[in-house]
Design an enzyme around this catalytic site. Sequence first.
Site, PDB file in Angstrom:
ATOM      1  N   GLY A 156       0.832  -1.202   0.000  1.00  0.00           N
ATOM      2  CA  GLY A 156       0.000   0.000   0.000  1.00  0.00           C
ATOM      3  C   GLY A 156       0.861   1.244   0.000  1.00  0.00           C
ATOM      4  O   GLY A 156       2.025   1.226  -0.419  1.00  0.00           O
ATOM      5  N   SER A 157       0.304   2.308   0.505  1.00  0.00           N
ATOM      6  CA  SER A 157       0.976   3.609   0.443  1.00  0.00           C
ATOM      7  C   SER A 157       2.105   3.706   1.478  1.00  0.00           C
ATOM      8  O   SER A 157       2.102   2.992   2.491  1.00  0.00           O
ATOM      9  CB  SER A 157      -0.044   4.710   0.729  1.00  0.00           C
ATOM     10  OG  SER A 157      -0.568   4.527   2.029  1.00  0.00           O
ATOM     11  N   GLY A 185       2.334   2.244   5.356  1.00  0.00           N
ATOM     12  CA  GLY A 185       3.488   1.421   5.752  1.00  0.00           C
ATOM     13  C   GLY A 185       4.242   2.024   6.928  1.00  0.00           C
ATOM     14  O   GLY A 185       4.638   1.323   7.870  1.00  0.00           O
ATOM     15  N   GLU A 231       5.564  -3.219   1.230  1.00  0.00           N
ATOM     16  CA  GLU A 231       5.744  -2.903  -0.195  1.00  0.00           C
ATOM     17  C   GLU A 231       4.982  -1.599  -0.421  1.00  0.00           C
ATOM     18  O   GLU A 231       3.759  -1.577  -0.303  1.00  0.00           O
ATOM     19  CB  GLU A 231       5.160  -4.000  -1.099  1.00  0.00           C
ATOM     20  CG  GLU A 231       5.455  -5.441  -0.682  1.00  0.00           C
ATOM     21  CD  GLU A 231       6.927  -5.760  -0.585  1.00  0.00           C
ATOM     22  OE1 GLU A 231       7.723  -5.097  -1.270  1.00  0.00           O
ATOM     23  OE2 GLU A 231       7.288  -6.672   0.185  1.00  0.00           O
TER      24      GLU A 231
END
Length: 482
Positions: free
Chosen positions: A206-207, A211, A229
């Site tokens: 995600g963003s 994260g 990721e």
Amino acid sequence: MSDVMISTEPATGNEIWRGKIGDVDEIMERAAKARTGWARESAPRRMEFMRRFANEVLKHAEPFAELIARETGKPLWEARTEVEAVKNKVEISISAYAERTGQKKLDSALQGSAALRHKPHGVMAVLGPYNFPAHLPNGHIVPALIAGNVVVFKPSEKTPAVGEFLVKLFHEAQVPEDVVQVVHGGAEAGKALVGHPLVNGVLFTGSARGGIAINRKLASDPSKIVALEMGGNNPIVMLETPKIEDAAVTIIQSAFTTAGQRCTAARRLVVLDSMYDEIVPAVTNLAKRLLVDEPFADPQPFMGTVIDNEAADLLVQSYEALTSHGAEAILEMTRKDDSLPFLTPGIIDSTAIDERPDVELFGPLLQVIRVKDFDEAIAEANNTRYGLSASLVGGEPADFERFWHEARAGIVNWNRPTNGASSAAPFGGIGLSGNHRPAAYYAADYCAYPVASSELDQPRASIGVGLADAVKTTRKSKDAHK
Ligand code: NAD
């Protein structure tokens, strides 16, 4: 607060799915009970389950692709490629498991044997994004299950229907229901999962904002494995080439595939002065020809919607903010209909902006930045806190060698788009793009931990030095020789 979630089709605004926000505690209890049984299945048996899952994906390929297209707004042709990637993940993950985290006999100095084996972590929380709502979470789920973990998957709140369909296919393949479960909800449900005492690992795509929040939350808890990721602000550097049309296609594919909603999409086109007048018009003319339409339109469009009206509003506002701060509009990003999130590709020249915001604009907006030489181009390419992908277009082998060494990114390509990475390679970035736990081929690494063992079939041991009795015996035997 309502516990009902509704998902609507971006291309029409119609409701596509309705369901309940999940009870994280209850789901976690069930997952924790299932973990020992699944971990004790043999790896070949777990792989057999995954192959059955691949067959289920194949059997339901068309309705699956249609659902992805409807819920994300991406064209049907592209949703079909996503389903193909979900199926292919199984064989890739089986090879990766064997190669990276399988079993190995080691040389043993003692009689007996020594071995390296891997064990699963336990309960893995998988948090998925909306842009590839099946392929990306599946890229964590399949390796995690093969390694013997159980999974609790929270799909993006923007794509719950696809998430539910994906998990149903595992159950159709006879994977026990508590071994892979879906829990619906937004960031709050995600936070509850991340902090849950029964969770042993968090696999997030995600963003960077999401994260970082997860990383912060787990900063004082090293017991959980965390794979992040995240996004990118990816550059394409354009050097000299006579192949202008091919270069333009590569740039368009990088910037506008999936309506620019790929973590690896090119956001910045860094162009040598000497190439500007050739490449920028070629890219602009091609971008004008891209069809933007609903997912099932005939002829099929190049791109569909962005995910929702909020995302479309944000992109249009960003476009306007950049142009009002000195960027020059090359191709205006337009909204076909204010009530639906269809955007046409936008291209702006941001060279004149002194402090360009280093943010990921997750949509079809490409910023062009002019530079005078390759030194400046590399500095501009690296002028970001992110580091996911970077491409060089044009130039000579020596230029690519330099670019490969100096570009700060986890994917560095030459004359190829910044996106479209192979699942058979590791996939991850540096800086704000990831936490050094790449996914795809290396996902096996974060799904299991190594256990080294040395083994004898019965206790057999002796102390050679330093025992009191032994000293006496040695002395006596020496005296006997006097
Ligand atoms: P997002 O960060 O908003 O959400 C991703 C998931 O995490 C969702 O399920 C969400 O509910 C959950 N979440 C959000 N905040 C959380 C928190 N604080 N704690 C726990 N869970 C939380 O991302 P998105 O908008 O759905 O997806 C788009 C982003 O994903 C882009 O930034 C894109 O670059 C990135 N992305 C990265 C990759 C990659 O492999 N590097 C691939 C695809 C997308």
